[in-house]
Every structure is written in structure tokens, then in C-alpha cells.
Write a protein that holds these residues in place. Structure first.
Motif, PDB file in Angstrom:
ATOM      1  N   LEU A 135      -6.741  52.157  18.348  1.00  0.00           N
ATOM      2  CA  LEU A 135      -5.647  53.037  18.754  1.00  0.00           C
ATOM      3  C   LEU A 135      -4.703  53.293  17.583  1.00  0.00           C
ATOM      4  O   LEU A 135      -4.230  54.410  17.375  1.00  0.00           O
ATOM      5  N   ILE A 136      -4.446  52.245  16.823  1.00  0.00           N
ATOM      6  CA  ILE A 136      -3.526  52.365  15.690  1.00  0.00           C
ATOM      7  C   ILE A 136      -4.198  53.132  14.550  1.00  0.00           C
ATOM      8  O   ILE A 136      -3.583  53.990  13.919  1.00  0.00           O
ATOM      9  N   ALA A 157      -4.662  47.484  24.481  1.00  0.00           N
ATOM     10  CA  ALA A 157      -4.509  48.939  24.490  1.00  0.00           C
ATOM     11  C   ALA A 157      -4.476  49.403  25.930  1.00  0.00           C
ATOM     12  O   ALA A 157      -5.372  49.077  26.706  1.00  0.00           O
ATOM     13  N   LEU A 158      -3.440  50.126  26.286  1.00  0.00           N
ATOM     14  CA  LEU A 158      -3.263  50.650  27.640  1.00  0.00           C
ATOM     15  C   LEU A 158      -3.241  52.170  27.605  1.00  0.00           C
ATOM     16  O   LEU A 158      -2.792  52.765  26.639  1.00  0.00           O
ATOM     17  N   GLU A 159      -3.712  52.783  28.696  1.00  0.00           N
ATOM     18  CA  GLU A 159      -3.604  54.233  28.870  1.00  0.00           C
ATOM     19  C   GLU A 159      -2.687  54.507  30.051  1.00  0.00           C
ATOM     20  O   GLU A 159      -2.579  53.694  30.963  1.00  0.00           O
ATOM     21  N   ASN A 167      10.120  54.158  30.673  1.00  0.00           N
ATOM     22  CA  ASN A 167       9.397  54.895  29.648  1.00  0.00           C
ATOM     23  C   ASN A 167       7.972  55.155  30.118  1.00  0.00           C
ATOM     24  O   ASN A 167       7.452  54.405  30.949  1.00  0.00           O
ATOM     25  N   TYR A 209       4.414  46.386  31.840  1.00  0.00           N
ATOM     26  CA  TYR A 209       3.713  47.623  31.526  1.00  0.00           C
ATOM     27  C   TYR A 209       2.593  47.788  32.534  1.00  0.00           C
ATOM     28  O   TYR A 209       1.778  46.889  32.722  1.00  0.00           O
ATOM     29  N   THR A 231      -1.042  64.237  25.753  1.00  0.00           N
ATOM     30  CA  THR A 231      -1.122  64.680  27.152  1.00  0.00           C
ATOM     31  C   THR A 231      -0.848  66.161  27.265  1.00  0.00           C
ATOM     32  O   THR A 231      -0.135  66.714  26.454  1.00  0.00           O
ATOM     33  N   PRO A 275      -8.223  47.168  20.416  1.00  0.00           N
ATOM     34  CA  PRO A 275      -6.870  47.741  20.417  1.00  0.00           C
ATOM     35  C   PRO A 275      -6.479  48.380  19.089  1.00  0.00           C
ATOM     36  O   PRO A 275      -5.804  49.414  19.076  1.00  0.00           O
ATOM     37  N   TYR A 313       4.080  56.200  28.333  1.00  0.00           N
ATOM     38  CA  TYR A 313       3.314  56.403  27.111  1.00  0.00           C
ATOM     39  C   TYR A 313       1.899  56.822  27.491  1.00  0.00           C
ATOM     40  O   TYR A 313       1.310  56.246  28.411  1.00  0.00           O
ATOM     41  N   GLY A 314       1.358  57.811  26.768  1.00  0.00           N
ATOM     42  CA  GLY A 314      -0.033  58.188  26.986  1.00  0.00           C
ATOM     43  C   GLY A 314      -0.949  57.038  26.625  1.00  0.00           C
ATOM     44  O   GLY A 314      -1.826  56.642  27.388  1.00  0.00           O
ATOM     45  N   ASP A 315      -0.731  56.492  25.460  1.00  0.00           N
ATOM     46  CA  ASP A 315      -1.449  55.308  24.994  1.00  0.00           C
ATOM     47  C   ASP A 315      -0.412  54.322  24.484  1.00  0.00           C
ATOM     48  O   ASP A 315       0.643  54.725  24.010  1.00  0.00           O
ATOM     49  N   ALA A 316      -0.746  53.058  24.586  1.00  0.00           N
ATOM     50  CA  ALA A 316       0.179  52.053  24.050  1.00  0.00           C
ATOM     51  C   ALA A 316      -0.610  50.859  23.543  1.00  0.00           C
ATOM     52  O   ALA A 316      -1.560  50.400  24.190  1.00  0.00           O
ATOM     53  N   PHE A 317      -0.218  50.401  22.380  1.00  0.00           N
ATOM     54  CA  PHE A 317      -0.748  49.158  21.811  1.00  0.00           C
ATOM     55  C   PHE A 317       0.330  48.103  21.985  1.00  0.00           C
ATOM     56  O   PHE A 317       1.477  48.303  21.570  1.00  0.00           O
ATOM     57  N   ILE A 318      -0.024  46.985  22.614  1.00  0.00           N
ATOM     58  CA  ILE A 318       0.939  45.892  22.795  1.00  0.00           C
ATOM     59  C   ILE A 318       0.486  44.710  21.953  1.00  0.00           C
ATOM     60  O   ILE A 318      -0.667  44.264  22.064  1.00  0.00           O
ATOM     61  N   ILE A 353       6.656  44.883  19.190  1.00  0.00           N
ATOM     62  CA  ILE A 353       6.263  44.652  20.581  1.00  0.00           C
ATOM     63  C   ILE A 353       5.196  45.664  20.987  1.00  0.00           C
ATOM     64  O   ILE A 353       4.169  45.295  21.553  1.00  0.00           O
ATOM     65  N   LEU A 354       5.429  46.936  20.680  1.00  0.00           N
ATOM     66  CA  LEU A 354       4.548  47.988  21.171  1.00  0.00           C
ATOM     67  C   LEU A 354       4.496  49.137  20.172  1.00  0.00           C
ATOM     68  O   LEU A 354       5.506  49.441  19.542  1.00  0.00           O
ATOM     69  N   VAL A 355       3.309  49.710  20.019  1.00  0.00           N
ATOM     70  CA  VAL A 355       3.164  50.922  19.209  1.00  0.00           C
ATOM     71  C   VAL A 355       2.506  51.970  20.085  1.00  0.00           C
ATOM     72  O   VAL A 355       1.495  51.700  20.737  1.00  0.00           O
ATOM     73  N   SER A 356       3.089  53.161  20.101  1.00  0.00           N
ATOM     74  CA  SER A 356       2.505  54.234  20.891  1.00  0.00           C
ATOM     75  C   SER A 356       2.247  55.444  20.006  1.00  0.00           C
ATOM     76  O   SER A 356       3.152  55.927  19.330  1.00  0.00           O
ATOM     77  N   PRO A 357       0.993  55.913  19.994  1.00  0.00           N
ATOM     78  CA  PRO A 357       0.657  57.100  19.220  1.00  0.00           C
ATOM     79  C   PRO A 357       1.331  58.322  19.834  1.00  0.00           C
ATOM     80  O   PRO A 357       1.833  58.245  20.960  1.00  0.00           O
ATOM     81  N   SER A 395       1.844  61.458  21.977  1.00  0.00           N
ATOM     82  CA  SER A 395       1.192  61.703  23.268  1.00  0.00           C
ATOM     83  C   SER A 395       0.220  62.864  23.137  1.00  0.00           C
ATOM     84  O   SER A 395       0.542  63.906  22.580  1.00  0.00           O
ATOM     85  N   GLU A 414       6.476  51.862  31.572  1.00  0.00           N
ATOM     86  CA  GLU A 414       7.263  50.672  31.249  1.00  0.00           C
ATOM     87  C   GLU A 414       8.263  50.447  32.381  1.00  0.00           C
ATOM     88  O   GLU A 414       9.020  51.350  32.728  1.00  0.00           O
TER      89      GLU A 414
END
Lengths: 96, 96, 98
Positions: free
Chosen positions: C14-15, A61-63, A75, A47, C98, C11, A77-82, C90-94, C96, A67
Motif C-alpha cells: 500500500l505504501i 492494510a484496511l480498505e 475520519n 478502525y 474513490t 501492507p 480513508y479509502g485505504d489505510a496502513f496501520i 500510527i497510520l498512513v493513508s494514500p 483516495s 475511524e
């Protein structure tokens, strides 16, 4: 089995030069918050994005995340929690 | 703790537990503990042809760690209550 | 703690900000979900509603392994209300913004 006339493997990508300063892992992590990073998971998936923040479990947390699987973008993602348990390493993707 | 409480409110309801080995078991939720171990009564395995050894089994104890999903009866879940409780729990966990 | 761009300090913020929103969840075993997030905890156990699960079933064609040819089969199913155990996440994405 390797195909006889397959092209030679691409040259290994040069790792970025090591940071000029030394410090603890925590110092490194503090230094990369807000910077572009590559997060590699144990599955081999990468990522790439801007590191918003992380916690003691290495939850991340990534912006503006991309992927990458086998070098191809799979892929965005605007935001992603890993979830931290999946993280193999975090690498700086810009000079610190 | 929050999710444990949710499961407690769902005792005596019908749920479907999907295990990480793809076995799906429907039954009446009899009890749950803090590890999210689950006791089911009146069970029925989704694909009995594939798991004939389960046909005679009437109730079971499922170790929490082998669960992938639990399908819940939506009509017995108050989503607004869940979200409020989650925000409240998040507040108490911030000061780690 | 530095008040960075989006006001996210850890982190899990974000969730938390995604509660009652539709989220994308990537799970172990080539599974992914979308659903409306109603609850989570520190293990990333989740409760989602109106869930669609997508399972990627990759069949590598033995004769064409070198050519990298593989057929990806996708299975989908829907569930009303679902608890997801956190250890598979593995990953959670809100959604978008954008």
C-alpha cells in the motif's frame, strides 16, 4: 465527579458469539483477511474496514476504513496502513 | 539502510532536528550511524528563551530514538533517486 | 498468499504504491501530516516533501468537563523536505482513489 441525575450507563454491548471453530491465532488472522474487521489501537481509537492484509508485525492494510473515536466517526480513508505496534486487537465484524 | 544512506549524503549540510520533547536544534550534520543517531555541529536551539541551558552548547550527539523529525535541505535531496531506491529496497524485503 | 481484490499482498505494498503521491500520515501526539512520499523503510521511517503539519491542541475547559465541552486549537506549519521517524507513525493513508 458523577452528576446525580445523569442517565445510567448504557448496557454493555453484547460481544459477538465466539466462532464455532477453534484454532490458533494465525488461523483466526487467515480467516479474517478479506472480511470486515474492527482494529482497536492502544490509544482506544477504532478502525472499521475490510482487512486487505497484514504481516508478522501486525502492520495492517484496511480498505473502506472508518475511524471511530468514542463511538463517533472522525475520519474515512479509502485505504489505510496501520503500523502494527499501535494495534491492541483485531476483531471480526461479520460472521466467519 | 536506505534512510541511513540518505543521511550520509547530507553530511555537512544544515538540518533541523526536532526531538520528541519539542526541542528543535539546527546545525551542520557531521555524522550519522545505522541507528540514525546524529552528530550536529554549530548548533542553535530554535527557542533559546525556553531552553537557556542550551545556549552555551556548540555541538551535540542526538540519540536516534528521541528524534521526531529532521527537516532536510530540499535542494540536496534527489526525490526521483529516493523513490527508485525505495522501490529497489522494497523488492529485496518482500522475500522475508 | 491469495491474490485478493486490489493485488496487495502485504501492507507495505500500500505504501509502495503511494510513492510520489500525496499521503496522509497520522502521528502520535495528536499530529498529522500531508506530504508527497519519496522514501520509506520497514520501520515506517518516511521522507516527505511539501509537507503540511497539523497539531491538535485540545484544551478541556475545566468548568464544562461533564458537558464534554472542549476547545480544539489547531496549529499548522509547512516544511519543504522532512524525515519522519517511524516509531511515531500510527497510520498512513494514500490519496483516495474513490
Amino acid at each position: 465527579m458523577e452528576d446525580d441525575n445523569s442517565p445510567p450507563p448504557p448496557p454493555e454491548q453484547q460481544p459477538p458469539p465466539p466462532p464455532s471453530h477453534t484454532g490458533s491465532p494465525t488461523d483466526f488472522l487467515k480467516g479474517v483477511v478479506g472480511k470486515r474487521v474492527i482494529v482497536r489501537l492502544t490509544s482506544g481509537v477504532d478502525y472499521r474496514g475490510i482487512l486487505s492484509c497484514l504481516d508478522g508485525y501486525m502492520n495492517i492494510a484496511l480498505e473502506q476504513t472508518e475511524e471511530h473515536v468514542n463511538g463517533a466517526v472522525t475520519n474515512r480513508y479509502g485505504d489505510a496502513f496501520i503500523r502494527g505496534n499501535n494495534v491492541l486487537y483485531i476483531s471480526a465484524d461479520e460472521p466467519l | 539502510m536506505l534512510i541511513f544512506s540518505v543521511f550520509k549524503t547530507l553530511t555537512d549540510q544544515q538540518v533541523t532536528v526536532e526531538l520528541k520533547n519539542d526541542l528543535s536544534i539546527t546545525g551542520v550534520l557531521k555524522s550519522v550511524d545505522q541507528f540514525l543517531n546524529i552528530r550536529l555541529d554549530n548548533i542553535k536551539v530554535l527557542d533559546e528563551a525556553r531552553h537557556p541551558h542550551m545556549m552555551a552548547v556548540k555541538n551535540c550527539f542526538i540519540r536516534g530514538s528521541v528524534v521526531r523529525y529532521v527537516q532536510l535541505p530540499a535542494e540536496h535531496v534527489d526525490t526521483q533517486l529516493l523513490e527508485d531506491a525505495t522501490r529497489r529496497e522494497a523488492l529485496t524485503q518482500v522475500k522475508r | 498468499m491469495d491474490p485478493s481484490s486490489s493485488g496487495i499482498q502485504e501492507p507495505f505494498d500500500l505504501i509502495r504504491l503511494s510513492l510520489s503521491e500525496r499521503v496522509f500520515v497520522k502521528l502520535r501526539g495528536d499530529r498529522q501530516l500531508t506530504g508527497i512520499l519519496h522514501a520509506y523503510d520497514g520501520h515506517m521511517n518516511l521522507i516527505l516533501s511539501d509537507v503540511e503539519e497539523t497539531i491538535m491542541i485540545v484544551d478541556v475547559d475545566d468548568e464544562n468537563v461533564t458537558a464534554g465541552s472542549k476547545t480544539v486549537n489547531v496549529a499548522k506549519r509547512k516544511m519543504d523536505m522532512l524525515f519522519v521517524r517511524g516509531d511515531g507513525v500510527i497510520l498512513v493513508s494514500p490519496p483516495s482513489r474513490t
